[in-house]
Design a protein around this motif. Structure first.
Motif, PDB file in Angstrom:
ATOM      1  N   TYR A 100      28.816 -78.442  33.768  1.00 53.95           N
ATOM      2  CA  TYR A 100      28.830 -79.406  32.669  1.00 53.95           C
ATOM      3  C   TYR A 100      29.488 -78.851  31.409  1.00 53.95           C
ATOM      4  CZ  TYR A 100      25.071 -80.248  35.944  1.00 53.95           C
ATOM      5  OH  TYR A 100      24.349 -80.356  37.108  1.00 53.95           O
ATOM      6  N   LEU A 101      30.081 -77.656  31.496  1.00 57.57           N
ATOM      7  CA  LEU A 101      30.685 -77.025  30.318  1.00 57.57           C
ATOM      8  C   LEU A 101      32.115 -77.515  30.103  1.00 57.57           C
ATOM      9  CD1 LEU A 101      29.626 -73.267  30.716  1.00 57.57           C
ATOM     10  CD2 LEU A 101      28.744 -74.896  29.033  1.00 57.57           C
TER      11      LEU A 101
ATOM     12  N   LYS B 135      36.137 -77.018  28.895  1.00 60.12           N
ATOM     13  CA  LYS B 135      37.102 -75.984  29.282  1.00 60.12           C
ATOM     14  C   LYS B 135      37.139 -74.815  28.302  1.00 60.12           C
ATOM     15  CE  LYS B 135      40.158 -79.029  31.923  1.00 60.12           C
ATOM     16  NZ  LYS B 135      41.516 -79.637  32.012  1.00 60.12           N
ATOM     17  N   GLN B 136      36.733 -75.036  27.052  1.00 68.55           N
ATOM     18  CA  GLN B 136      36.814 -73.976  26.045  1.00 68.55           C
ATOM     19  C   GLN B 136      35.976 -72.753  26.416  1.00 68.55           C
ATOM     20  OE1 GLN B 136      34.333 -76.697  23.311  1.00 68.55           O
ATOM     21  NE2 GLN B 136      34.338 -74.766  22.207  1.00 68.55           N
ATOM     22  N   PHE B 137      35.041 -72.911  27.370  1.00 71.99           N
ATOM     23  CA  PHE B 137      34.190 -71.788  27.762  1.00 71.99           C
ATOM     24  C   PHE B 137      34.800 -70.957  28.885  1.00 71.99           C
ATOM     25  CE2 PHE B 137      31.345 -74.589  25.507  1.00 71.99           C
ATOM     26  CZ  PHE B 137      30.598 -73.715  24.732  1.00 71.99           C
ATOM     27  N   GLY B 138      36.063 -71.213  29.214  1.00 67.68           N
ATOM     28  CA  GLY B 138      36.766 -70.399  30.196  1.00 67.68           C
ATOM     29  C   GLY B 138      36.078 -70.414  31.548  1.00 67.68           C
ATOM     30  N   LYS B 139      35.812 -69.204  32.063  1.00 68.12           N
ATOM     31  CA  LYS B 139      35.157 -69.092  33.375  1.00 68.12           C
ATOM     32  C   LYS B 139      33.665 -69.406  33.303  1.00 68.12           C
ATOM     33  CE  LYS B 139      38.336 -65.603  35.273  1.00 68.12           C
ATOM     34  NZ  LYS B 139      38.436 -64.203  35.775  1.00 68.12           N
ATOM     35  N   GLY B 140      33.133 -69.507  32.068  1.00 71.65           N
ATOM     36  CA  GLY B 140      31.724 -69.849  31.935  1.00 71.65           C
ATOM     37  C   GLY B 140      30.986 -68.987  30.947  1.00 71.65           C
ATOM     38  N   VAL B 141      29.649 -69.055  30.997  1.00 73.06           N
ATOM     39  CA  VAL B 141      28.782 -68.310  30.079  1.00 73.06           C
ATOM     40  C   VAL B 141      27.757 -67.509  30.887  1.00 73.06           C
ATOM     41  CG1 VAL B 141      29.039 -70.004  28.227  1.00 73.06           C
ATOM     42  CG2 VAL B 141      27.167 -70.257  29.845  1.00 73.06           C
ATOM     43  N   GLY B 142      27.144 -66.529  30.231  1.00 71.14           N
ATOM     44  CA  GLY B 142      26.083 -65.753  30.874  1.00 71.14           C
ATOM     45  C   GLY B 142      26.551 -64.523  31.614  1.00 71.14           C
ATOM     46  N   VAL B 143      27.861 -64.241  31.521  1.00 72.76           N
ATOM     47  CA  VAL B 143      28.457 -63.081  32.200  1.00 72.76           C
ATOM     48  C   VAL B 143      29.374 -62.363  31.213  1.00 72.76           C
ATOM     49  CG1 VAL B 143      30.032 -62.364  34.059  1.00 72.76           C
ATOM     50  CG2 VAL B 143      28.358 -64.174  34.474  1.00 72.76           C
ATOM     51  N   ILE B 144      29.341 -61.032  31.234  1.00 73.92           N
ATOM     52  CA  ILE B 144      30.272 -60.253  30.409  1.00 73.92           C
ATOM     53  C   ILE B 144      31.397 -59.772  31.305  1.00 73.92           C
ATOM     54  CG2 ILE B 144      30.568 -58.140  29.039  1.00 73.92           C
ATOM     55  CD1 ILE B 144      27.741 -58.549  27.964  1.00 73.92           C
ATOM     56  N   ASN B 145      32.494 -60.533  31.280  1.00 73.13           N
ATOM     57  CA  ASN B 145      33.653 -60.220  32.108  1.00 73.13           C
ATOM     58  C   ASN B 145      34.870 -60.949  31.549  1.00 73.13           C
ATOM     59  OD1 ASN B 145      34.937 -58.921  34.239  1.00 73.13           O
ATOM     60  ND2 ASN B 145      33.383 -59.551  35.728  1.00 73.13           N
ATOM     61  N   GLU B 146      36.037 -60.476  31.903  1.00 75.38           N
ATOM     62  CA  GLU B 146      37.277 -61.080  31.419  1.00 75.38           C
ATOM     63  C   GLU B 146      37.345 -62.565  31.766  1.00 75.38           C
ATOM     64  OE1 GLU B 146      42.089 -60.564  32.140  1.00 75.38           O
ATOM     65  OE2 GLU B 146      40.753 -58.857  32.531  1.00 75.38           O
TER      66      GLU B 146
END
Length: 414
Positions: free
Chosen positions: A347-348, A350-361
């Motif tokens: 439900y996110l 596109k501005q959140f890229g691959k998503g949230v809750g993870v520290i990764n590129e």
């Protein structure tokens, strides 16, 4: 580009590292081991987590504005940031509940002023049908705050069959058991453990039969948790939440003075149930720390309204989980960051890229940074929620919130 560095904890590992991100796009561009000299460095007392998400709150705002004296999307966002939380999911039991495309869109438009991301649940009630777009749903199996609930199981199943394959969260309290116990002397006996465990059986039956992606909200009973564990083992797609209050408090600490402040649905349980919830986290059976933030006014609480205001203290409570309940930090990152991020991922924008809750590129540069060596006493003056009260007033937490980043920018509660 900007860089922060220090002790980083993800759901997979703990390491000393540096995170580079673009504050323009709000996305992480590089993560590497070791401390980058030109970075903003957080001391060894601090821990950098992926941004926390609380996927069960009641922000109270809808098109009527009738309940914004309790909370609205701006004040709920301030309370979230105050608690180190960078995204929330709001429940649908409003005066005009979001139950179809039009009511959902009208409520969603109100969230656009919020400084953090707000995911909205749609409500399931008598005669509702799924929306045309993918959204998460909430069903109240028995009477709660609001009118969006069912009086019996057959009428619930009649509606839920239309939601096959959908993402549905259940408030598990059996309506017939609640009705049978409505004249009991205390809130805890009027909503007994059996109401949750019996409703759990029916929720699991519905999840399995209609291939739902099921979530059981604010779980509180040892016996019911064993049913969830068994269902997971046989492949049922079910997850569950626990609240800070069901991890810290039980009926042994209730007094005449504090009883009304700790009234909520489901109510506090006994010590064995509370300890089972802690063990459930340690054993990997509980998937989310979610507050069920229910901001009622002080006057309403004094009159016996159910619900607890606790979004302001989310991150502070996490320091209690780490330092007092001895919950590993990688598990914290899983139930406070990664799992909530996966829940809202469909439900996110596109501005959140691959998503949230993870520290990764490629993921959103959202961080909740805690100081585990700086205790803080939580005071009434620190509350950002409109409710103006907290069950944790006067409580000494063993750590504090050092900084909060949202889409590459440090943010503060207003």
């Amino acid at each position: 580009m900007e860089t922060i560095a220090g002790k980083i904890v993800t759901h997979e590992k703990e390491f000393l590292g540096s995170i580079e991100f673009d504050p323009t796009t709000g996305l992480i561009t590089k993560v590497k081991e070791g401390i980058e000299p030109k970075s903003r460095q957080f001391s060894e007392d601090c821990v950098i987590f992926p941004g926390f998400g609380d996927i069960h709150i009641h922000a109270r705002e809808d098109v009527t504005g009738k309940h914004t004296y309790k909370e609205d999307f701006l004040s709920a966002s301030a309370a979230a940031i105050n608690g180190g939380v960078i995204h929330v999911a709001d429940m649908p039991n409003n005066p005009v509940p979001p139950i179809d495309d039009a009511t959902y869109a009208a409520k969603q438009a109100l969230t656009e002023k919020a400084p953090i991301h707000i995911t909205l649940y749609a409500g399931i009630g008598p005669h509702t049908k799924p929306l045309s777009k993918k959204v998460p749903y909430k069903v109240f199996m028995g009477p709660s705050i609001g009118e969006l609930f069912f009086h019996d199981n057959p009428s619930l199943e009649e509606v839920i069959q239309h939601y096959e394959g959908q993402d549905v969260s259940f408030h598990c309290e059996d309506p017939e058991i609640l009705i049978a116990n409505k004249d009991q002397p205390t809130h805890e006996t009027r909503r007994p453990k059996e109401a949750e465990t019996v409703a759990t059986d029916f929720a699991l039956y519905l999840i399995e039969k209609y291939n739902l992606k099921g979530k059981l909200c604010h779980y509180s009973t040892k016996d019911g948790l064993s049913k969830i564990i068994a269902a997971k083992k046989r492949g049922v797609k079910v997850t569950c939440e626990v609240t800070p209050t069901h991890l810290m408090f039980d009926t042994d600490m209730l007094t005449e003075t504090n009883h009304k402040w700790f009234q909520m649905n489901p109510p506090l349980r006994g010590r064995a149930d509370r300890e089972a919830m802690v063990k459930g986290i340690l054993d990997g059976h509980i998937d989310y720390l979610a507050t069920d933030h229910a901001p009622h006014s002080i006057e309403e609480k004094q009159k016996g309204t159910s619900g607890i205001s606790q979004l302001d203290t989310y991150g502070l409570f996490v320091t209690y989980m780490i330092l007092n309940l001895n919950i590993p930090m990688t598990l914290i990152a899983k139930i406070c960051s990664k799992n909530p991020g996966e829940f809202v991922a469909p439900y996110l924008p596109k501005q959140f890229g691959k998503g949230v809750g993870v520290i990764n590129e490629g993921y959103a540069a959202n961080f909740s940074i805690l100081n585990l060596k700086k205790p803080v006493e939580f005071k009434k003056s620190m509350i950002k929620s409109k409710s103006g009260w907290s069950p944790f007033e006067g409580f000494q937490f063993p750590g504090s919130i050092e900084a909060v980043y949202y889409l590459g920018k440090e943010i503060h509660a207003k």
